[in-house]
Design an enzyme around this catalytic site. Sequence first.
Site, PDB file in Angstrom:
ATOM      1  N   ASP A 165      51.224 -47.856 -44.521  1.00  0.00           N
ATOM      2  CA  ASP A 165      51.493 -49.186 -45.031  1.00  0.00           C
ATOM      3  C   ASP A 165      50.312 -49.617 -45.883  1.00  0.00           C
ATOM      4  OD1 ASP A 165      53.552 -51.360 -44.843  1.00  0.00           O
ATOM      5  OD2 ASP A 165      51.720 -52.488 -44.490  1.00  0.00           O
ATOM      6  N   LYS A 217      42.684 -41.188 -59.980  1.00  0.00           N
ATOM      7  CA  LYS A 217      43.115 -42.143 -58.955  1.00  0.00           C
ATOM      8  C   LYS A 217      42.911 -41.531 -57.559  1.00  0.00           C
ATOM      9  CE  LYS A 217      46.746 -45.097 -57.139  1.00  0.00           C
ATOM     10  NZ  LYS A 217      48.137 -45.497 -57.037  1.00  0.00           N
ATOM     11  N   ARG A 237      44.748 -45.083 -50.729  1.00  0.00           N
ATOM     12  CA  ARG A 237      45.595 -44.066 -50.085  1.00  0.00           C
ATOM     13  C   ARG A 237      44.807 -42.769 -49.915  1.00  0.00           C
ATOM     14  NH1 ARG A 237      49.305 -45.012 -52.997  1.00  0.00           N
ATOM     15  NH2 ARG A 237      50.173 -46.415 -51.467  1.00  0.00           N
ATOM     16  N   LYS A 272      54.288 -43.121 -53.556  1.00  0.00           N
ATOM     17  CA  LYS A 272      53.373 -42.864 -52.432  1.00  0.00           C
ATOM     18  C   LYS A 272      53.454 -41.398 -52.027  1.00  0.00           C
ATOM     19  CE  LYS A 272      53.638 -47.052 -49.536  1.00  0.00           C
ATOM     20  NZ  LYS A 272      53.998 -47.472 -48.174  1.00  0.00           N
ATOM     21  N   TYR A 290      51.636 -52.239 -58.842  1.00  0.00           N
ATOM     22  CA  TYR A 290      50.387 -52.948 -59.163  1.00  0.00           C
ATOM     23  C   TYR A 290      49.406 -52.095 -59.984  1.00  0.00           C
ATOM     24  CZ  TYR A 290      51.909 -56.389 -55.684  1.00  0.00           C
ATOM     25  OH  TYR A 290      52.619 -57.333 -54.985  1.00  0.00           O
ATOM     26  N   ASP A 291      49.641 -50.794 -60.072  1.00  0.00           N
ATOM     27  CA  ASP A 291      48.730 -49.935 -60.847  1.00  0.00           C
ATOM     28  C   ASP A 291      48.615 -50.385 -62.308  1.00  0.00           C
ATOM     29  OD1 ASP A 291      48.201 -48.440 -58.663  1.00  0.00           O
ATOM     30  OD2 ASP A 291      49.106 -46.578 -59.388  1.00  0.00           O
ATOM     31  N   THR A 348      58.690 -42.256 -45.569  1.00  0.00           N
ATOM     32  CA  THR A 348      58.532 -43.307 -46.575  1.00  0.00           C
ATOM     33  C   THR A 348      59.741 -43.344 -47.482  1.00  0.00           C
ATOM     34  OG1 THR A 348      57.146 -44.180 -48.367  1.00  0.00           O
ATOM     35  CG2 THR A 348      57.280 -41.782 -48.202  1.00  0.00           C
TER      36      THR A 348
END
Length: 185
Positions: A66, A164, A170, A13, A143-144, A8
């Site tokens: 993804d 989270k 994820r 991530k 976007y968090d 990645t």
Amino acid sequence: MKEIFFATSNYDKFEEAKKILEKYGINLLKSDIEVIEKKLPTEKETAIDKALTAMQRLQKSLIAEDTGIYFEAFQNFPGVNASFIFKTIGYEGVLRLLEGKNRKAFFRTTIAYYEPNGKIVNFQGTCNGEIATKPSKEISFDYDTIFIPEGHKKTFSELTKEEKAKISHRAQALEKFAKWLTNKK
Ligand code: ITT
């Protein structure tokens, strides 16, 4: 500890995934191989393609992932183009787009795992929620800053990393993967 690479380019991530997989005795290492993402219709196809491409160069056990985000007010949008949309209009643009519209949204992640001489496998996770009307004070991973997961009043940015990791798209995909890998041995 089993070592697995994560192909990645996204450090957020990687950090989230590393913490989650640690609990299962998996040491996640970041692969610096640059995987050019193809335009494919789903997270699943994209994650599998990223894993296949990374394997050609790395030849080590690895995951690729993804993630898409979907706004109920639109069809398949931003979907697999989540990264491009965020880079071009940011959360301010997303908030403008959703003014007066249905704010329901969900994230969907596919994790693809591939080991040398093995079969490629994949795991999905989703997280439902809604887009806030304004950005939270805490600004973090893309976007968090504007995504409020179902059952919560705060955005992902305002929740702790541990909170989270209990509910995210994820985390769900990674937990399925880690359980599968543990039982496989
Ligand atoms: P790699 O392909 O190199 O893994 P990427 O950032 O390009 O990294 P994606 O193509 O999967 O990854 O893009 C997904 C985008 O969705 C990502 O860039 C973020 O903008 C967003 N995203 C993914 N997971 C997120 C999360 O948990 N919280 C907030 N935004 C997220």
